[in-house]
Design a protein around this motif. Structure first.
Motif, PDB file in Angstrom:
ATOM      1  N   LEU A  59       0.830  -1.212   0.000  1.00 51.18           N
ATOM      2  CA  LEU A  59       0.000   0.000   0.000  1.00 51.18           C
ATOM      3  C   LEU A  59       0.857   1.253   0.000  1.00 51.18           C
ATOM      4  O   LEU A  59       0.496   2.261  -0.631  1.00 51.18           O
ATOM      5  CB  LEU A  59      -0.918   0.009   1.226  1.00 51.18           C
ATOM      6  N   ALA A  60       1.978   1.205   0.689  1.00 53.19           N
ATOM      7  CA  ALA A  60       2.840   2.384   0.779  1.00 53.19           C
ATOM      8  C   ALA A  60       3.354   2.811  -0.586  1.00 53.19           C
ATOM      9  O   ALA A  60       3.666   3.987  -0.797  1.00 53.19           O
ATOM     10  CB  ALA A  60       4.010   2.111   1.716  1.00 53.19           C
ATOM     11  N   GLU A  61       3.459   1.886  -1.539  1.00 47.00           N
ATOM     12  CA  GLU A  61       3.904   2.243  -2.889  1.00 47.00           C
ATOM     13  C   GLU A  61       2.761   2.121  -3.899  1.00 47.00           C
ATOM     14  O   GLU A  61       2.984   2.011  -5.103  1.00 47.00           O
ATOM     15  CB  GLU A  61       5.093   1.378  -3.312  1.00 47.00           C
ATOM     16  N   ASP A  62       1.523   2.167  -3.388  1.00 42.72           N
ATOM     17  CA  ASP A  62       0.315   2.166  -4.223  1.00 42.72           C
ATOM     18  C   ASP A  62       0.201   0.927  -5.105  1.00 42.72           C
ATOM     19  O   ASP A  62      -0.368   0.980  -6.201  1.00 42.72           O
ATOM     20  CB  ASP A  62       0.260   3.426  -5.100  1.00 42.72           C
ATOM     21  N   ASN A  63       0.710  -0.193  -4.642  1.00 44.74           N
ATOM     22  CA  ASN A  63       0.537  -1.455  -5.359  1.00 44.74           C
ATOM     23  C   ASN A  63      -0.709  -2.128  -4.780  1.00 44.74           C
ATOM     24  O   ASN A  63      -0.639  -3.059  -3.972  1.00 44.74           O
ATOM     25  CB  ASN A  63       1.773  -2.348  -5.186  1.00 44.74           C
ATOM     26  N   PHE A  64      -1.864  -1.631  -5.227  1.00 43.13           N
ATOM     27  CA  PHE A  64      -3.128  -1.982  -4.577  1.00 43.13           C
ATOM     28  C   PHE A  64      -3.533  -3.440  -4.805  1.00 43.13           C
ATOM     29  O   PHE A  64      -4.110  -4.070  -3.915  1.00 43.13           O
ATOM     30  CB  PHE A  64      -4.230  -1.043  -5.063  1.00 43.13           C
ATOM     31  N   ALA A  65      -3.240  -3.974  -5.984  1.00 44.23           N
ATOM     32  CA  ALA A  65      -3.631  -5.357  -6.275  1.00 44.23           C
ATOM     33  C   ALA A  65      -2.895  -6.336  -5.368  1.00 44.23           C
ATOM     34  O   ALA A  65      -3.502  -7.250  -4.781  1.00 44.23           O
ATOM     35  CB  ALA A  65      -3.374  -5.677  -7.742  1.00 44.23           C
ATOM     36  N   LEU A  66      -1.581  -6.165  -5.214  1.00 43.17           N
ATOM     37  CA  LEU A  66      -0.817  -7.057  -4.350  1.00 43.17           C
ATOM     38  C   LEU A  66      -1.173  -6.841  -2.879  1.00 43.17           C
ATOM     39  O   LEU A  66      -1.176  -7.782  -2.083  1.00 43.17           O
ATOM     40  CB  LEU A  66       0.680  -6.853  -4.575  1.00 43.17           C
ATOM     41  N   ALA A  67      -1.478  -5.593  -2.524  1.00 42.45           N
ATOM     42  CA  ALA A  67      -1.904  -5.320  -1.147  1.00 42.45           C
ATOM     43  C   ALA A  67      -3.196  -6.064  -0.841  1.00 42.45           C
ATOM     44  O   ALA A  67      -3.333  -6.692   0.225  1.00 42.45           O
ATOM     45  CB  ALA A  67      -2.097  -3.825  -0.947  1.00 42.45           C
ATOM     46  N   LEU A  68      -4.136  -6.009  -1.773  1.00 43.77           N
ATOM     47  CA  LEU A  68      -5.413  -6.693  -1.558  1.00 43.77           C
ATOM     48  C   LEU A  68      -5.217  -8.202  -1.463  1.00 43.77           C
ATOM     49  O   LEU A  68      -5.828  -8.875  -0.618  1.00 43.77           O
ATOM     50  CB  LEU A  68      -6.380  -6.351  -2.693  1.00 43.77           C
ATOM     51  N   ASP A  69      -4.353  -8.747  -2.322  1.00 46.77           N
ATOM     52  CA  ASP A  69      -4.074 -10.177  -2.260  1.00 46.77           C
ATOM     53  C   ASP A  69      -3.487 -10.564  -0.903  1.00 46.77           C
ATOM     54  O   ASP A  69      -3.885 -11.570  -0.304  1.00 46.77           O
ATOM     55  CB  ASP A  69      -3.105 -10.554  -3.389  1.00 46.77           C
ATOM     56  N   SER A  70      -2.570  -9.753  -0.400  1.00 47.57           N
ATOM     57  CA  SER A  70      -1.972 -10.036   0.908  1.00 47.57           C
ATOM     58  C   SER A  70      -3.005  -9.942   2.020  1.00 47.57           C
ATOM     59  O   SER A  70      -3.010 -10.753   2.957  1.00 47.57           O
ATOM     60  CB  SER A  70      -0.830  -9.058   1.188  1.00 47.57           C
ATOM     61  N   LEU A  71      -3.892  -8.980   1.915  1.00 45.91           N
ATOM     62  CA  LEU A  71      -4.925  -8.819   2.952  1.00 45.91           C
ATOM     63  C   LEU A  71      -5.920  -9.974   2.924  1.00 45.91           C
ATOM     64  O   LEU A  71      -6.380 -10.425   3.978  1.00 45.91           O
ATOM     65  CB  LEU A  71      -5.648  -7.486   2.755  1.00 45.91           C
ATOM     66  N   ASP A  72      -6.268 -10.432   1.727  1.00 46.54           N
ATOM     67  CA  ASP A  72      -7.163 -11.596   1.629  1.00 46.54           C
ATOM     68  C   ASP A  72      -6.544 -12.797   2.331  1.00 46.54           C
ATOM     69  O   ASP A  72      -7.221 -13.526   3.079  1.00 46.54           O
ATOM     70  CB  ASP A  72      -7.440 -11.930   0.165  1.00 46.54           C
ATOM     71  N   LYS A  73      -5.250 -12.994   2.100  1.00 47.29           N
ATOM     72  CA  LYS A  73      -4.565 -14.125   2.738  1.00 47.29           C
ATOM     73  C   LYS A  73      -4.461 -13.908   4.238  1.00 47.29           C
ATOM     74  O   LYS A  73      -4.646 -14.844   5.025  1.00 47.29           O
ATOM     75  CB  LYS A  73      -3.185 -14.302   2.116  1.00 47.29           C
ATOM     76  N   PHE A  74      -4.179 -12.658   4.637  1.00 49.70           N
ATOM     77  CA  PHE A  74      -4.078 -12.368   6.065  1.00 49.70           C
ATOM     78  C   PHE A  74      -5.403 -12.647   6.765  1.00 49.70           C
ATOM     79  O   PHE A  74      -5.433 -13.269   7.826  1.00 49.70           O
ATOM     80  CB  PHE A  74      -3.666 -10.911   6.287  1.00 49.70           C
ATOM     81  N   GLN A  75      -6.497 -12.171   6.169  1.00 48.12           N
ATOM     82  CA  GLN A  75      -7.794 -12.352   6.821  1.00 48.12           C
ATOM     83  C   GLN A  75      -8.190 -13.820   6.886  1.00 48.12           C
ATOM     84  O   GLN A  75      -8.867 -14.247   7.817  1.00 48.12           O
ATOM     85  CB  GLN A  75      -8.846 -11.518   6.100  1.00 48.12           C
TER      86      GLN A  75
END
Length: 313
Positions: A59-75
């Motif tokens: 998210l800090a570098e506005d890579n929103f797709a990878l951020a969302l993928d990581s959050l899905d896995k985290f949740q």
């Protein structure tokens, strides 16, 4: 033969990743965290920390797709966390940020709202974020609704006016003049700085005029003249009043025209004032000075000197 350096343990690598994040080395941080996630020697808690931090880094570098993928896995993995672990709720907010960045605002708005169920005290901040997101997608109506909620939830007067200004701008842009006028009135009731108020009075007058409320428009424009004569907003208000043949004090008109470098109208206004005012009117000296400045602006230096003589006459 040199002995290979031992691989730092997971906690050391997490600390190193945090250091990299702090200084903006996001790519290096991500490689470190991905390596930790692939390390079978790290425990579940360390994997969860790495997964959450990875989402923050993307998210800090506005890579929103990878951020969302990581959050899905985290949740999916966070089910084993205690119910009161703050990362559970924070991950929902980060999900909203990721979805907003991907221009999936309907889903983002749901995530933000879910986050607010746990943090209603942040309604003002989060609803502004929601409004900004809708505005980026071109949905001004939903943006306006979010800014309204943000302003209503904000106790600080200055912050409230700032949010209302965003709302008023949207309503003006949509041509919703009556609603814009009401919001501008609300802003005026909370504003004290003359330099800011004069602009609001001019805008409120414009909104009322476009909404068909001519009397209210004239009242706001007249108030703008007195609020701060030496301002562009006062000059624009004066133009509206003159175009409607509304009476304006000649001295005030001269002062406003002079500020706007409308030299001939300023000269005529001061001449009118001097011909009509009582000889003991304390403003006469300023009117002569104003005339001199207007003459100078017109390039009539001799007349300017004559006007200056009038100050002591």
């Amino acid at each position: 033969t040199p002995t290979p350096a031992a691989t730092p343990d997971a906690d050391e690598r997490l600390a190193q990743a945090a250091h990299l994040h702090r200084y903006g080395y996001y790519t290096d941080e991500q490689w470190l965290l991905l390596g930790l996630l692939a390390d079978a020697g790290a425990d579940d808690d360390q994997h969860l920390i790495a997964r959450y931090r990875l989402a923050e880094s993307y998210l800090a570098e506005d890579n929103f797709a990878l951020a969302l993928d990581s959050l899905d896995k985290f949740q999916g993995e966070a089910i084993r966390l205690p119910a009161d672990d703050p990362r559970r709720v924070k991950a929902i907010f980060l999900r909203g940020e990721s979805l907003s960045g991907l221009v999936r605002m309907s889903e983002a708005a749901v995530a933000y709202q879910t986050f607010l169920e746990s943090h209603p005290d942040l309604t003002g901040v989060v609803q502004e974020i929601v409004g900004d997101g809708w505005q980026r997608t071109g949905d001004s109506s939903r943006a306006a609704s979010a800014f309204r909620l943000a302003a209503d939830a904000t106790a600080d007067r200055v912050e409230s006016v700032r949010l209302l200004d965003k709302l008023a701008g949207l309503l003006e842009g949509q041509g919703r003049w009556a609603e814009a006028g009401a919001v501008l009135e609300e802003m005026l009731s909370q504003s004290v700085n003359p330099g800011y108020r004069v602009g609001l009075l001019r805008r409120a007058g414009d909104a009322q005029a476009r909404a068909g409320n001519e009397a209210a428009a004239i009242a706001h424009w007249q108030a703008a003249l007195n609020e701060m004569p030496d301002s562009a907003a006062a000059y624009l208000s004066l133009v509206e009043l003159v175009n409607r043949n509304q009476p304006v004090d000649a001295f005030l008109r001269g002062q406003i025209d002079l500020y706007a470098e409308a030299w001939q109208p300023a000269l005529e206004a001061y001449q009118s004032f001097l011909s009509e005012s009582a000889t003991d009117d304390s403003r006469r000296g300023d009117a002569w000075l104003g005339m001199a400045l207007a003459y100078m602006g017109l390039g009539r230096c001799t007349d300017a000197l004559t006007a200056l003589d009038g100050i002591t006459a």
